[in-house]
Scaffold this motif. Structure first.
Motif, short mmCIF file in Angstrom:
data_model
loop_
_atom_site.label_atom_id
_atom_site.label_comp_id
_atom_site.label_asym_id
_atom_site.label_seq_id
_atom_site.Cartn_x
_atom_site.Cartn_y
_atom_site.Cartn_z
N VAL A 170 1.47 -0.83 5.03
CA VAL A 170 0.82 -0.06 3.93
C VAL A 170 -0.62 -0.80 3.85
CG1 VAL A 170 0.87 0.16 1.38
CG2 VAL A 170 2.83 0.51 2.69
N VAL A 171 -1.67 -0.28 3.81
CA VAL A 171 -2.93 -0.77 3.79
C VAL A 171 -3.81 -0.38 2.68
CG1 VAL A 171 -2.90 -1.66 6.19
CG2 VAL A 171 -3.89 0.88 5.68
N ASP A 172 -3.39 0.98 2.05
CA ASP A 172 -4.40 1.48 1.31
C ASP A 172 -4.10 1.17 -0.32
OD1 ASP A 172 -2.11 3.00 2.00
OD2 ASP A 172 -2.30 4.14 0.50
N ILE A 173 -3.09 0.26 -0.28
CA ILE A 173 -2.93 -0.08 -1.81
C ILE A 173 -3.32 -1.61 -1.87
CG2 ILE A 173 -1.09 -0.26 -3.54
CD1 ILE A 173 -1.84 2.32 -2.72
N PRO A 174 -4.07 -2.10 -2.80
CA PRO A 174 -4.52 -3.41 -2.93
C PRO A 174 -3.40 -4.61 -3.12
CG PRO A 174 -6.05 -2.44 -4.13
CD PRO A 174 -4.95 -1.25 -3.74
N GLU A 175 -2.24 -4.26 -3.75
CA GLU A 175 -1.10 -5.08 -3.83
C GLU A 175 -0.34 -5.44 -2.59
OE1 GLU A 175 -1.85 -3.12 -7.73
OE2 GLU A 175 -1.78 -2.49 -5.59
N TYR A 176 -0.65 -4.77 -1.39
CA TYR A 176 -0.02 -5.03 -0.13
C TYR A 176 -1.07 -5.51 0.75
CZ TYR A 176 3.86 -2.18 -1.53
OH TYR A 176 4.87 -1.75 -2.26
N GLY B 172 -2.58 -15.80 3.21
CA GLY B 172 -3.05 -14.59 2.61
C GLY B 172 -2.43 -14.64 1.36
N ILE B 173 -2.89 -13.61 0.39
CA ILE B 173 -2.48 -13.34 -0.80
C ILE B 173 -1.36 -12.41 -0.70
CG2 ILE B 173 -2.78 -12.92 -3.05
CD1 ILE B 173 -5.91 -13.55 -2.46
N VAL B 174 -0.24 -12.73 -0.22
CA VAL B 174 0.89 -11.99 0.19
C VAL B 174 1.87 -11.81 -0.90
CG1 VAL B 174 2.75 -11.12 1.63
CG2 VAL B 174 0.68 -11.97 2.56
N ALA C 125 -2.24 3.54 -9.00
CA ALA C 125 -2.77 3.35 -10.03
C ALA C 125 -2.13 3.48 -11.43
CB ALA C 125 -4.06 4.46 -9.95
N ALA C 126 -1.29 4.53 -11.52
CA ALA C 126 -0.44 4.59 -12.87
C ALA C 126 0.26 3.66 -13.04
CB ALA C 126 0.13 5.98 -12.62
N PHE C 127 0.86 2.89 -12.01
CA PHE C 127 1.69 1.71 -12.32
C PHE C 127 0.79 0.67 -12.59
CE2 PHE C 127 3.28 -2.40 -10.93
CZ PHE C 127 4.74 -2.25 -11.08
N ARG C 128 -0.28 0.43 -12.11
CA ARG C 128 -1.28 -0.81 -12.38
C ARG C 128 -1.76 -0.67 -14.05
NH1 ARG C 128 -4.68 0.45 -8.53
NH2 ARG C 128 -3.30 -0.22 -7.04
N LYS C 129 -1.87 0.66 -14.21
CA LYS C 129 -2.13 0.73 -15.66
C LYS C 129 -1.22 0.71 -16.71
CE LYS C 129 -4.51 4.46 -18.69
NZ LYS C 129 -4.93 5.91 -18.81
N ARG C 130 -0.12 0.64 -16.34
CA ARG C 130 1.16 0.51 -17.27
C ARG C 130 1.52 -0.88 -17.33
NH1 ARG C 130 6.96 3.49 -16.94
NH2 ARG C 130 7.81 2.55 -18.88
N GLY D 186 -0.11 -3.67 -15.40
CA GLY D 186 -1.10 -4.62 -15.16
C GLY D 186 -1.21 -4.90 -13.50
N LYS D 187 -2.14 -5.47 -13.00
CA LYS D 187 -2.52 -5.62 -11.70
C LYS D 187 -1.61 -6.72 -11.14
CE LYS D 187 -6.69 -8.30 -12.12
NZ LYS D 187 -8.00 -8.20 -11.38
N ASN D 188 -0.88 -7.57 -11.78
CA ASN D 188 -0.44 -9.02 -11.45
C ASN D 188 1.03 -8.76 -11.72
OD1 ASN D 188 -2.78 -10.20 -10.28
ND2 ASN D 188 -3.41 -10.67 -12.71
#
Length: 233
Positions: A10-16, A64-66, A214-219, A221-223
């Motif tokens: 998965v390369v299109d989602i920043p968390e990955y 890396g930030i894995v 994006a919906a998950f991040r909004k609910r 948080g990005k961390n």
């Protein structure tokens, strides 16, 4: 049901975010030589083959930030790499078709994976192929036609026409789902409905993943300490 998938991270989602070779690793000539061996080479006389790395492997240092739940971070986007959890869940399939090579890391336990099984199930006459060197090496395949019986009983392998890509079958994908592994992106390339384009279907799937993330991040948080996607989203 038989099915063939092109395996990507998965390369299109920043968390990955994936792994990268550390600067100290890249400065070692022996490691650089080994890195080339993950990409099969070929000659006019001998075709191409996969080089075994086990006997001369010196564990690379990676960084890396894995996130701890990314089970398929890969190295520099190209070298397959898996978490300890993935190796535990897939070990029998992985060992039957390649070499698990330990890595050095301060962020978790990871293994590079050198796929050594090579199969040739593609029906060239019925596929749509962009050739790098006809008739034995493709740059891409836009439409796959295959003989499923030629990958019967196999789970992960390279195609002889596409030496740098990895492919998996339905049992491998089912195992990913059952083990709840994250970060693997198996892209269905065969069978497809008449007129369907696997890459166009994948682009739609990618957009759906991005919306869910994006919906998950909004609910949350990005961390958040859990993955933004379910396995195989």
């Amino acid at each position: 049901m038989h099915a063939l998938y092109k395996l990507e991270p998965v390369v299109d989602i920043p968390e990955y975010e994936g792994l990268a070779t550390a600067a100290s690793c890249c400065s070692v000539l022996g490691h650089l030589r080994a890195a080339w061996d993950f990409t099969p080479g070929w000659s006019d006389d001998d075709g191409w083959d996969v080089v075994s790395l086990t006997d001369r492997w010196v564990p690379w240092e990676v960084e890396g930030i894995v996130r701890p739940w990314n089970d398929y971070p890969c190295i520099n986007l190209t070298v397959p790499a898996m978490s300890r959890m993935a190796v535990t869940g897939l070990r029998d399939m992985l060992e039957a078709n390649g070499e698990l090579l330990p890595l050095q890391s301060t962020i978790g336990e990871y293994f590079a994976y050198n796929v050594t099984t090579i199969l040739n199930p593609v029906e060239v006459a019925n596929s749509r192929i962009n050739w790098m060197r006809k008739p034995d090496t493709a740059s891409t395949i836009d439409r796959y036609a295959v003989q499923a019986e030629l990958f019967e009983g196999r789970s992960i392998f390279r195609l002889s026409l596409l030496p740098t890509s990895l492919f998996v079958t339905r049992p491998f994908v089912d195992r990913i789902r059952d083990a709840k592994l994250n970060g693997f992106n198996p892209i269905l390339v065969w069978p497809l409905p008449d007129g369907a384009d696997w890459w166009e279907l994948e682009k739609k799937r990618q957009k759906a993943r991005e919306r869910k993330a994006a919906a998950f991040r909004k609910r949350f948080g990005k961390n958040a300490d859990r993955p933004p996607l379910d396995p195989l989203d």
